[in-house]
Design a protein around this motif. Structure first.
Motif, PDB file in Angstrom:
ATOM      1  N   LYS A  17      -3.765   1.298  -4.253  1.00  0.00           N
ATOM      2  CA  LYS A  17      -2.642   0.872  -5.098  1.00  0.00           C
ATOM      3  C   LYS A  17      -2.190   2.009  -6.014  1.00  0.00           C
ATOM      4  N   CYS A  19      -1.021   2.576  -9.783  1.00  0.00           N
ATOM      5  CA  CYS A  19      -1.232   1.816 -11.011  1.00  0.00           C
ATOM      6  C   CYS A  19      -0.645   2.589 -12.201  1.00  0.00           C
ATOM      7  N   GLN A  38       2.187  -2.187 -11.014  1.00  0.00           N
ATOM      8  CA  GLN A  38       1.368  -1.885  -9.836  1.00  0.00           C
ATOM      9  C   GLN A  38       2.205  -1.995  -8.577  1.00  0.00           C
ATOM     10  N   ALA A  62       6.033   1.011  -8.645  1.00  0.00           N
ATOM     11  CA  ALA A  62       5.066   0.724  -9.719  1.00  0.00           C
ATOM     12  C   ALA A  62       5.643   1.105 -11.087  1.00  0.00           C
TER      13      ALA A  62
END
Ligand SMILES: Nc1ncnc2c1ncn2[C@@H]1O[C@H](COP(=O)(O)OP(=O)(O)OP(=O)(O)O)[C@@H](O)[C@H]1O
Ligand SMILES: [Mg+2]
Length: 405
Positions: A17, A19, A38, A62
């Motif tokens: 991911k 972040c 995210q 994100a």
């Protein structure tokens, strides 16, 4: 309306991911998390960029989420870097104190730091951090700040972390493509430790492990400073891969199975897990014992690899505060018990306690690195303001590093 100067953004472009954590510097000098964003990652393998276009798109996603959540526009970020190419070592620098009165000034401190990091690293590598451990004045150990002391020789111990320049450049380039300005970079494990450990825990000594999708980053604190660090290019994706191969199922199924049914605590009596498949195909029937066994083997091996590293450097006896685990894999059922068994030390699953903010973010082990970047930014900014010599040679070193990237 927020004061742009007071906003700090941490960005982790992880294997699983992307972040983003937005922090606001408060009047008292502390930082408060005011928003997060995210997106599932793409174009990243084992913590390193493999497809620029895909990665840029996910970072934009994100960042947009974080901007909306925090109610700010994001232009600059502090970014984490990781990868199996990152290496570390401890080194000692030494300079004579040449002033007539032998009083140590900020200049000697800068010179000894430069001397301590003037080491032979491979041509293609660049120093990412030279973290001060402690100083010696005329051989006296354990000095935290030698400025104002009298002596003939100043020595400094530093922890140097370096990595392959081009591989670091890829992460920076991708972020610049977004477009965002990269204010500074920090190694993931170091950032994570800043988020997770309090000053007391750093003093007592601790191992911080961030087990993500593609890497396991570790940092060892002893007596308040970093003593050792490293990156293994192994993470949760490897557990998923082992499940896919061992049970002969596709990766996406294996990931789902790991999260929904997996555990590192192998059940004494087997259970059959029934898995629905596409229309027309019969349900899959799998052994839970076999699933857990596969997962346990991989995680035990990863924890043991770190243990061996620590044994090699005789660091076990200094881990008074125990072991702290973050990263998405900290959610694996049975991890704390397995890690306690491997290390013989108390294990805490990573909650961030060093900053204020929304509980959901502080309690998510996946957020620790990006939160740590905000803390790292705060520490480096404080350093800049407090050290008049920052714009001197050490400042030039840092800006040269940034330009290189
Ligand atoms: N509930 C869960 N149980 C088991 N594993 C989980 C769970 N939630 C997430 N994971 C695993 O955590 C990993 C992702 O962790 P994280 O988000 O920290 O990675 P990342 O920061 O993107 O990657 P890296 O830092 O390695 O580049 C994945 O392998 C995922 O399968
Ligand atoms: Mg990570």
């Amino acid at each position: 309306m927020f004061d742009r100067e007071k906003i700090i953004v941490g960005l982790e472009v992880g294997t699983t991911k992307v972040c983003v954590v937005v922090g606001e510097v408060l009047e008292d000098g502390n930082v408060m998390i005011i928003g997060t964003g995210q997106a599932p990652s793409a174009g990243v393998r084992k913590g390193e960029i493999v497809d620029v276009e895909l990665a840029v798109e996910k970072i934009r996603e994100a960042i947009a989420a974080a901007e909306e959540n925090a109610g700010v526009e994001i232009h600059n970020v502090y970014a984490s870097v990781t990868g199996g190419h990152i290496r570390c070592f401890n080194n000692r620098g030494s300079v004579p104190v040449t002033n007539e009165d032998r009083e140590i000034t900020e200049e000697e401190v800068q010179n000894v730091m430069l001397n301590a990091k003037a080491v032979n690293i491979p041509m293609e590598n660049v120093v990412i951090h030279a973290i001060r451990q402690h100083f010696f004045v005329d051989g006296h150990d354990g000095i935290q700040n030698p400025v104002g002391m009298i002596g003939a020789r100043l020595e400094a111990d530093v922890h140097v972390i370096h990595g392959v320049r081009t591989r670091l450049q890829n992460t920076i380039r991708v972020i610049k493509e977004v477009p965002l300005d990269v204010q500074n970079i920090a190694v993931s494990g170091f950032a994570t430790a800043l988020a997770v450990l309090t000053t007391e825990q750093q003093q007592l000594g601790a191992l911080v492990l961030d087990i993500g999708g593609g890497t396991t980053d570790y940092v060892v604190y002893r007596g308040g400073t970093i003593q050792h660090s490293g990156v293994l290019a192994v993470g949760g994706d490897h557990i998923t891969n082992d499940i896919a191969i061992g049970l002969r199922i596709p990766m996406n199924r294996a990931e789902q199975l790991k999260i929904e049914h997996g555990s590192l605590d192998v059940p004494a009596v087997d259970e059959i897990i029934t898995f629905k498949r596409e229309v027309g195909l019969p349900d899959l029937r799998l052994s839970k014992q076999q699933l857990c066994q596969i997962m346990r083997l991989r995680v035990e091996e990863t924890l043991t690899l770190v243990k061996r590293e620590l044994e090699k450097h005789n660091l076990f006896e200094y881990l008074g505060a125990g072991v702290f685990i973050t990263g998405g894999c900290a959610r694996l059922r049975g991890l704390a018990a397995l890690a306690e068994e491997v290390y013989g030390l108390p294990v805490t699953l990573g909650h961030t306690k060093t900053v204020g903010g929304p509980t959901a973010a502080l309690e998510s082990p996946e957020f620790a690195t990006a939160i740590g970047l905000v803390r790292y930014a705060l520490c480096t900014q404080r350093d800049q303001h407090q050290r008049p010599g920052w714009s001197g040679r050490l400042g030039q070193f840092i800006s040269r590093l940034r330009n290189l990237l």
